[in-house]
Write an enzyme that holds these catalytic residues in place. Structure first.
Site, PDB file in Angstrom:
ATOM      1  N   ARG A 164       0.836  -1.204   0.000  1.00  0.00           N
ATOM      2  CA  ARG A 164       0.000   0.000   0.000  1.00  0.00           C
ATOM      3  C   ARG A 164       0.870   1.252   0.000  1.00  0.00           C
ATOM      4  NH1 ARG A 164      -2.113  -3.682  -1.193  1.00  0.00           N
ATOM      5  NH2 ARG A 164      -3.984  -4.707  -0.421  1.00  0.00           N
ATOM      6  N   SER A 253     -11.379  -0.497   2.966  1.00  0.00           N
ATOM      7  CA  SER A 253     -10.545  -0.893   4.103  1.00  0.00           C
ATOM      8  C   SER A 253      -9.852   0.345   4.665  1.00  0.00           C
ATOM      9  CB  SER A 253      -9.504  -1.928   3.668  1.00  0.00           C
ATOM     10  OG  SER A 253     -10.133  -3.093   3.183  1.00  0.00           O
ATOM     11  N   GLU A 353      -5.268   3.733   5.759  1.00  0.00           N
ATOM     12  CA  GLU A 353      -5.017   3.711   4.318  1.00  0.00           C
ATOM     13  C   GLU A 353      -5.422   5.015   3.628  1.00  0.00           C
ATOM     14  OE1 GLU A 353      -6.060   0.521   1.814  1.00  0.00           O
ATOM     15  OE2 GLU A 353      -5.574  -1.063   3.233  1.00  0.00           O
TER      16      GLU A 353
END
Length: 357
Positions: A164, A253, A353
């Site tokens: 990520r 998420s 995130e």
């Protein structure tokens, strides 16, 4: 380019947070971006690039010039015995891209079906799901530098992909105090991705390493599933676990799955034998952030109008209404409370995130 003033952003972010952009510019070609940079007022910035609005938390009205990425187009640009290279405009929806490649008989992206957002945002986050990350299917990208107007073409190594993570999430490195040398190439806020080329390998093979997919394969009694079957399974699994942002506002998420050393994992397993964990190729262990959050009792809980989804603790949701939406402050208050709980119980710091704006 199309310039708009005082633009409502509630419909342009999947969390449904009410806010306004002082100035929003719709970019439908590379030339639009170059024209913007040459503009005597707007070209000075600062800028904020907005794709599908699926990975942001807006905490107030946005003063930077919002660049709404709308460059389209999908085409095969190379095809040989090893791979097919597909070029996609940065404004194309990621799931639309996945579905299009399958319709062309080009498998390889099916595990990443239904990931929200645009193709241009995919390299920034190095998106991934069910055992496949963007870096596994990446060839190169085009971008334009916001300070110089220079056109860039970056390969995977130059994008510095991580979990990520990418070069687009890091600021320009500062000189080391001892030598003055600068290492690396931080591009956060310094360039705009305009086109992405994806590498779909040959021969194709199904990636079924995740337990949910293997269970589905066994349930269906399929020994060697097709790419379309994997695509359908991923869509079914995601829809069962994750809320549709058209119905319940969310940013997908919310926290990254943390990684720990094998020793750290064994220490946690000794206390929590049921913890969900996955070994990684580099020897580290990835822990399921959703499991950690649920173990701390947050599943289904609410602070203000921000809540934890009752089917998947990794997802924070908007429990407000169109006229009385959750605020970015409420979302971040809930996020910080979850981080504190997980750290106090497991000694692990969860990292969000989404981009907080």
């Amino acid at each position: 380019m199309v310039v708009e003033k005082n633009v409502p952003l509630q419909g342009l972010n999947t969390f449904g947070i009410a806010a306004r952009a002082h100035t929003l510019v719709r970019l439908r070609s590379e030339q639009d971006l170059l024209d913007l940079l040459a503009h005597p007022e707007l070209g000075r910035g600062p800028f904020f690039v907005l794709g599908g609005g699926s990975n942001i938390v807006i905490t107030g009205d946005v003063r930077p010039v919002v660049l709404k990425m709308e460059i389209g187009g999908m085409a095969v640009v190379r095809d040989d015995e090893r791979a097919t290279i597909v070029e996609v405009g940065a404004g194309v929806g990621w799931h639309e891209c996945v579905a299009w490649t399958l319709a062309q008989g080009l498998p390889g992206l099916e595990n990443m079906a239904l990931i929200p957002g645009t193709v241009g945002a995919a390299p920034v986050q190095n998106i991934g799901a069910y055992g496949v990350e963007l870096q596994d299917r990446f060839e190169s990208l085009d971008a334009i530098h916001l300070e110089t107007g220079q056109r860039l073409r970056l390969d995977a190594a130059q994008c510095a992909f991580g979990y990520r993570d990418s070069v687009f999430k890091h600021a320009l490195p500062q000189p080391a105090p001892d030598t003055g040398a600068v290492r690396g190439m931080g591009l956060a806020g310094r360039c705009v991705i305009t086109r992405v080329r994806l590498r779909l390998p040959k021969p194709w093979r199904a990636e079924l390493g995740y337990l949910d997919l293997e269970r589905r394969r066994q349930l269906e009694g399929v020994e060697q599933p097709t790419a379309q079957q994997v695509f359908d399974w991923v869509c079914d699994i995601r829809r069962a676990k994750l809320p549709d942002p058209q119905v319940v506002g969310n940013a997908g998420s919310f926290f990254k799955n943390p990684t720990v050393t094998p020793d750290q994992c064994q220490d946690i397993i000794a206390r929590e034998p049921r913890i969900v964990h996955y070994p990684m190729p580099d020897g580290s262990i990835k822990l399921a952030a959703g499991w950690l959050i649920e173990a701390c009792g947050w599943k289904g809980k609410t602070i203000g109008k921000a809540g934890v989804y009752d089917k998947q603790a990794l997802v924070l949701v908007n429990r407000g209404t169109q006229d009385d939406s959750v605020t970015g402050g409420e979302v971040m208050t809930l996020a910080r409370a979850i981080q504190t709980s997980v750290y106090e119980r497991f000694g692990i710091r969860l990292e969000p995130e989404p981009v907080v704006l």
